[in-house]
Design a protein around this motif. Sequence first.
Motif, PDB file in Angstrom:
ATOM      1  N   PRO A 144      -1.600   2.101  -6.612  1.00  0.00           N
ATOM      2  CA  PRO A 144      -0.131   2.022  -6.647  1.00  0.00           C
ATOM      3  C   PRO A 144       0.360   0.666  -6.163  1.00  0.00           C
ATOM      4  N   THR A 145       1.496   0.258  -6.722  1.00  0.00           N
ATOM      5  CA  THR A 145       2.022  -1.066  -6.382  1.00  0.00           C
ATOM      6  C   THR A 145       2.427  -1.165  -4.927  1.00  0.00           C
ATOM      7  N   SER A 146       2.659  -0.010  -4.269  1.00  0.00           N
ATOM      8  CA  SER A 146       3.053  -0.043  -2.869  1.00  0.00           C
ATOM      9  C   SER A 146       1.886  -0.349  -1.949  1.00  0.00           C
ATOM     10  N   GLN A 147       0.662  -0.403  -2.513  1.00  0.00           N
ATOM     11  CA  GLN A 147      -0.511  -0.702  -1.702  1.00  0.00           C
ATOM     12  C   GLN A 147      -1.159  -1.980  -2.197  1.00  0.00           C
ATOM     13  N   SER A 188      16.543   4.616  -7.576  1.00  0.00           N
ATOM     14  CA  SER A 188      16.799   4.970  -6.177  1.00  0.00           C
ATOM     15  C   SER A 188      15.959   6.176  -5.753  1.00  0.00           C
ATOM     16  N   ILE A 189      15.761   7.123  -6.675  1.00  0.00           N
ATOM     17  CA  ILE A 189      14.918   8.293  -6.365  1.00  0.00           C
ATOM     18  C   ILE A 189      13.471   7.858  -6.163  1.00  0.00           C
ATOM     19  N   ALA A 190      12.990   7.001  -7.055  1.00  0.00           N
ATOM     20  CA  ALA A 190      11.606   6.528  -6.955  1.00  0.00           C
ATOM     21  C   ALA A 190      11.389   5.762  -5.657  1.00  0.00           C
ATOM     22  N   LYS A 191      12.374   4.936  -5.288  1.00  0.00           N
ATOM     23  CA  LYS A 191      12.256   4.160  -4.051  1.00  0.00           C
ATOM     24  C   LYS A 191      12.257   5.066  -2.834  1.00  0.00           C
ATOM     25  N   ARG A 192      13.084   6.119  -2.888  1.00  0.00           N
ATOM     26  CA  ARG A 192      13.167   7.057  -1.762  1.00  0.00           C
ATOM     27  C   ARG A 192      11.819   7.704  -1.467  1.00  0.00           C
ATOM     28  N   TYR A 193      11.072   8.028  -2.521  1.00  0.00           N
ATOM     29  CA  TYR A 193       9.801   8.734  -2.342  1.00  0.00           C
ATOM     30  C   TYR A 193       8.574   7.819  -2.462  1.00  0.00           C
ATOM     31  N   ASP A 194       8.833   6.498  -2.589  1.00  0.00           N
ATOM     32  CA  ASP A 194       7.748   5.521  -2.684  1.00  0.00           C
ATOM     33  C   ASP A 194       6.815   5.825  -3.852  1.00  0.00           C
ATOM     34  N   VAL A 195       7.420   6.098  -5.020  1.00  0.00           N
ATOM     35  CA  VAL A 195       6.657   6.308  -6.246  1.00  0.00           C
ATOM     36  C   VAL A 195       7.248   5.427  -7.333  1.00  0.00           C
ATOM     37  N   GLY A 196       6.569   5.349  -8.465  1.00  0.00           N
ATOM     38  CA  GLY A 196       7.074   4.559  -9.564  1.00  0.00           C
ATOM     39  C   GLY A 196       8.024   5.351 -10.446  1.00  0.00           C
ATOM     40  N   VAL A 197       8.960   4.670 -11.070  1.00  0.00           N
ATOM     41  CA  VAL A 197       9.886   5.316 -12.006  1.00  0.00           C
ATOM     42  C   VAL A 197       9.102   6.008 -13.112  1.00  0.00           C
ATOM     43  N   PRO A 224       6.076  13.256  -7.814  1.00  0.00           N
ATOM     44  CA  PRO A 224       4.702  13.271  -7.275  1.00  0.00           C
ATOM     45  C   PRO A 224       4.616  12.480  -5.964  1.00  0.00           C
ATOM     46  N   VAL A 225       4.848  13.149  -4.852  1.00  0.00           N
ATOM     47  CA  VAL A 225       4.874  12.499  -3.543  1.00  0.00           C
ATOM     48  C   VAL A 225       3.492  12.590  -2.899  1.00  0.00           C
ATOM     49  N   LYS A 226       3.103  11.530  -2.209  1.00  0.00           N
ATOM     50  CA  LYS A 226       1.812  11.550  -1.527  1.00  0.00           C
ATOM     51  C   LYS A 226       1.795  12.628  -0.450  1.00  0.00           C
ATOM     52  N   ARG A 227       0.681  13.357  -0.416  1.00  0.00           N
ATOM     53  CA  ARG A 227       0.554  14.468   0.539  1.00  0.00           C
ATOM     54  C   ARG A 227       0.782  14.008   1.979  1.00  0.00           C
ATOM     55  N   ILE A 228       0.301  12.819   2.271  1.00  0.00           N
ATOM     56  CA  ILE A 228       0.358  12.334   3.653  1.00  0.00           C
ATOM     57  C   ILE A 228       1.796  12.182   4.140  1.00  0.00           C
ATOM     58  N   LEU A 229       2.759  12.043   3.196  1.00  0.00           N
ATOM     59  CA  LEU A 229       4.156  11.842   3.570  1.00  0.00           C
ATOM     60  C   LEU A 229       4.922  13.155   3.720  1.00  0.00           C
ATOM     61  N   VAL A 230       4.386  14.247   3.155  1.00  0.00           N
ATOM     62  CA  VAL A 230       5.146  15.501   3.164  1.00  0.00           C
ATOM     63  C   VAL A 230       4.512  16.580   4.023  1.00  0.00           C
ATOM     64  N   GLU A 231       3.238  16.440   4.366  1.00  0.00           N
ATOM     65  CA  GLU A 231       2.595  17.475   5.168  1.00  0.00           C
ATOM     66  C   GLU A 231       2.975  17.315   6.629  1.00  0.00           C
ATOM     67  N   ASP A 232       3.257  18.402   7.242  1.00  0.00           N
ATOM     68  CA  ASP A 232       3.797  18.398   8.604  1.00  0.00           C
ATOM     69  C   ASP A 232       2.675  18.495   9.624  1.00  0.00           C
ATOM     70  N   ASP A 233       2.063  17.379   9.945  1.00  0.00           N
ATOM     71  CA  ASP A 233       1.037  17.324  10.984  1.00  0.00           C
ATOM     72  C   ASP A 233       1.468  16.291  12.014  1.00  0.00           C
ATOM     73  N   TYR A 239      -7.526  11.125   0.457  1.00  0.00           N
ATOM     74  CA  TYR A 239      -6.346  11.843   0.941  1.00  0.00           C
ATOM     75  C   TYR A 239      -5.071  11.020   0.775  1.00  0.00           C
ATOM     76  N   GLU A 240      -5.142   9.728   1.079  1.00  0.00           N
ATOM     77  CA  GLU A 240      -3.945   8.888   0.998  1.00  0.00           C
ATOM     78  C   GLU A 240      -3.463   8.705  -0.433  1.00  0.00           C
ATOM     79  N   GLU A 241      -4.334   9.017  -1.423  1.00  0.00           N
ATOM     80  CA  GLU A 241      -3.949   8.863  -2.824  1.00  0.00           C
ATOM     81  C   GLU A 241      -3.560  10.205  -3.455  1.00  0.00           C
ATOM     82  N   GLN A 242      -3.854  11.311  -2.783  1.00  0.00           N
ATOM     83  CA  GLN A 242      -3.534  12.617  -3.348  1.00  0.00           C
ATOM     84  C   GLN A 242      -2.033  12.858  -3.310  1.00  0.00           C
ATOM     85  N   THR A 243      -1.529  13.544  -4.335  1.00  0.00           N
ATOM     86  CA  THR A 243      -0.095  13.813  -4.422  1.00  0.00           C
ATOM     87  C   THR A 243       0.173  15.309  -4.534  1.00  0.00           C
ATOM     88  N   THR A 244       1.378  15.679  -4.216  1.00  0.00           N
ATOM     89  CA  THR A 244       1.859  17.040  -4.445  1.00  0.00           C
ATOM     90  C   THR A 244       3.246  16.928  -5.064  1.00  0.00           C
TER      91      THR A 244
END
Length: 668
Positions: free
Chosen positions: A99-102, A251-260, A283-292, A232-237
Motif C-alpha cells: 500500500p502507498t501508505s507504507q 475523504s472517506i479513503a483518507k479517513r480509513y487510510d485506504v485507496g479510493v 477494507p480497513v486494516k485489522r490492526i486499526l479496528v480490533e480492540d486490543d 497481520y499488518e496487511e490483513q483487512t476486514t
Amino acid sequence: MHNRFNLSKIFSIVFFLNISFVLLSAQDLNYETVEVNGQTYYEYKVRSGEGLYAVSRIFSVSVADILRYNPGAERGLQNGQKLLIPVAGKNKQQKMVVPTSQSPRSSQSPPEDQNTTFQHTVVLGETVYSIAKMYHTTVEEVFRLNPGAREGITEGQVLSIPQRRVISNEKEENYRYHTILPKETLYSVSRTYSLKPEDVMNANPGLSVETFQIGKTIRIPFFESYEVILPYEEQTTNIIHKVSRGETLYSIAKRYDVGVQDIQQLNPILTGGLKTDMELFVPVKRILVEDDSKANINEVNRLLSQPVPSERVNVINIGLLLPFLDETRGAHLRIQEYYEGFMLALEKMKNDGANIELIVYDIGTGDDTRKLQSLLGTMEMQSRNLIIGGVSDAQIKMLSDFSRSYNIKYVVPFSQSNGEVLNNGNIFQVNPIQNMIYTKASSSFLQIFRNTNVIFVQGGGNDNREFISLLQSDLRKNNVIFETLNATTSLSSSLTGLLSRNKENVIIPTSGDSGLLRQITDELKKTFESDSDFVVRLFGYPDWQAYSNLRDAYSVYGTYIFAPFFTNYQSRDVDAFKADFRKWYGRDLMETYPSYGMWGYDTGLFFMTALQRHGVHFEQNIEKVNVNSLQFPFYFERPNNWGGFINSGLYLINYATDGRIIKTDKSR
C-alpha cells in the motif's frame, strides 16, 4: 492489490455486475467460464457432500488456489454453492502490492508472501544438506530456488526455501514455517495466524527475546498448510460506512487510510455515483479496528522473556534403553562398557546426595522396534524425567516420538546424523555434527596461526576434504597465503623449499591417514638432521589420538589436534576413574577412541547433574551445567527455534615440546 482485496473484488463483480458467460472446453472439462478483470475462471456448483479436496481433484488445481479466489470456503462447502476455479494457462499471476501508505521493504528483508516460499539466513556451520533436512525438503529443491548455492553457501547468506506442504493422509504434525518480518512481534505473528501466543511459544521452545529477530524462522502449529495468509499488518476486514453529506470518496479513503480504488472495487454500486446515506464496504486494516489495549499487546510480547518455572523433582527417574544383545561387530561389548561407565557416574551422584531411580532395558537390534514399542507402552517408561538411548535410526525415531508425546527429555548418546534433533525440542544430541566441529576448528586455527607459513600436504585419501575446503576458504577470506604440495612427488625436496626461516611453519596433511602422517614426520626428521633452524608445527585430526606409535613425534613438532573428545592420560582424574573401573568390573577399559566407559560416565554425570540442580526444565540453564568430565566437552546449542540441542563442544590439544599435553576448550 493484495489477494484478500482481490477476493472481495471478484465476488462483487460476479454477483453485482452483468457478465456475459460463454461455454468453453478446457482440460476436457465442460463448465461455464467467466472472465473477471482479465482473469478466466470456471464457475462450479458444489454438489452434495463435496469438499475442497474433491473439487480440487476435478480441476487438477490445488486447494490453496480454490481458497485464494473463494473467501470463506475454508469454513466448508455447501450444496449449491458457486465456486470460481482458475483456468490453467489463462490467468496472469497476481502481484502483491505494498500500500502507498507504507514504504517498500528492503530487498534484504524476508518476503511478505510466505505461502509458497520463506527465507532462511545461513548460520555458521550449516550446509545445504543440513538446511534441507531441517525444513523437510531436498537438496535439489534448495538448489532449484537458489542456483548459486551449488557453488557453496556462506554465513549470513539468505536462501529461499519451499514452504512445507502436508499431504492430507499423512499422520504427522501440521505446521508451516514463518520468517520474522520487520516490525513483527509475537503479538502480530500470533494474530496473523489466528493463534494464541502460547501456541507459537510451545511450538518454538527456543524462542526468546534474543531469538525472535528479523530474518529468523519459527514454526507455526495447528495450521492447514494450503491456506493463503498475509501478515497481520496487511490483513483487512470489511466495515460498513454510511456516507454523510459533503463526504467524497477521497475523504472517506483518507479517513480509513485506504485507496479510493480499494473502495470502488468493493462497491460496484458506485458506478452510479456517491450519494448521501449510501452504505459502503471499506477494507480497513485489522490492526486499526480490533480492540486490543497496548497493555495486552505488551503482556503478550513479554512472554518471550518469561522463563518456564523450574520444576524440581524429589526422585530423578531415568530410563537407559540400549541394544545390549546386539553382537554386530562387537557392538554389545561397547554398549556394555558405556553402561558400566554410566553406573560409575550414578554411584558418584548418589554419594553426593542425589536420589535417582534408574531402569535399564535391552531394546532389541537394528530396525526391529517391536520390543522397544512394547516397553514404551508401560506406565513405568511414561513417568521418566529423562530417557537415554537408541542406536539405529528406527530406534531413535521411535524414542523421539515418545519423548515428544509425553514431554520427556531425551538424550541421543551416539548418533550424529539421524536428524531428529532438528525437529524435536526435547532432544539432546551428545555426538556433535561434523560440520559444526569443522567450523570451530577452522576458527581456532586462524586465531593461533594467522601469521604463520601454512603448508598443506596432499595424499592419503579424501577423508577430510570438507574440513580442508572450509579451512582454505577461511584462509582466503582472511588474506592468509598458503602453499599446497603433493606427497606423491619428492616430498623431501619440495617441503624443504617451502619452509620459512623467518616465521613459524604449520604443516596440515589433507588426510588423517597414519601413513601420510608417518611420511611427513620422516621427511621432517631428515630435514632437521641437516638444518635445525626451522620452527615447524603439525596441525591434525581426532584420528591422530589413536596413533600411539607416532605420539613421540607429536611433542617434537608441538603438534595441535582438534577433537570433539579427548582423554588426557596424564590426568589424575582419569587415573582415578580407571582404577575405579578396574575395582568394580575386574578388568581394564577397552582401547577405543573415544572410550565408551568414559562416554557413559560423562553423559550420565552431565545430565543427572542438570536434573538435580535445575529440575525437569534444565534446558533453560543448560549453559550453567558444569561437570568435571573426563573425555567430552559439553556445549549444547539449538540449531533452530523449534529443535533440540546439539553438543558442539570442541577441544584443541597441544602436545607441547616440553612433554606436557595442554587441553583447551574451544567450544564457545
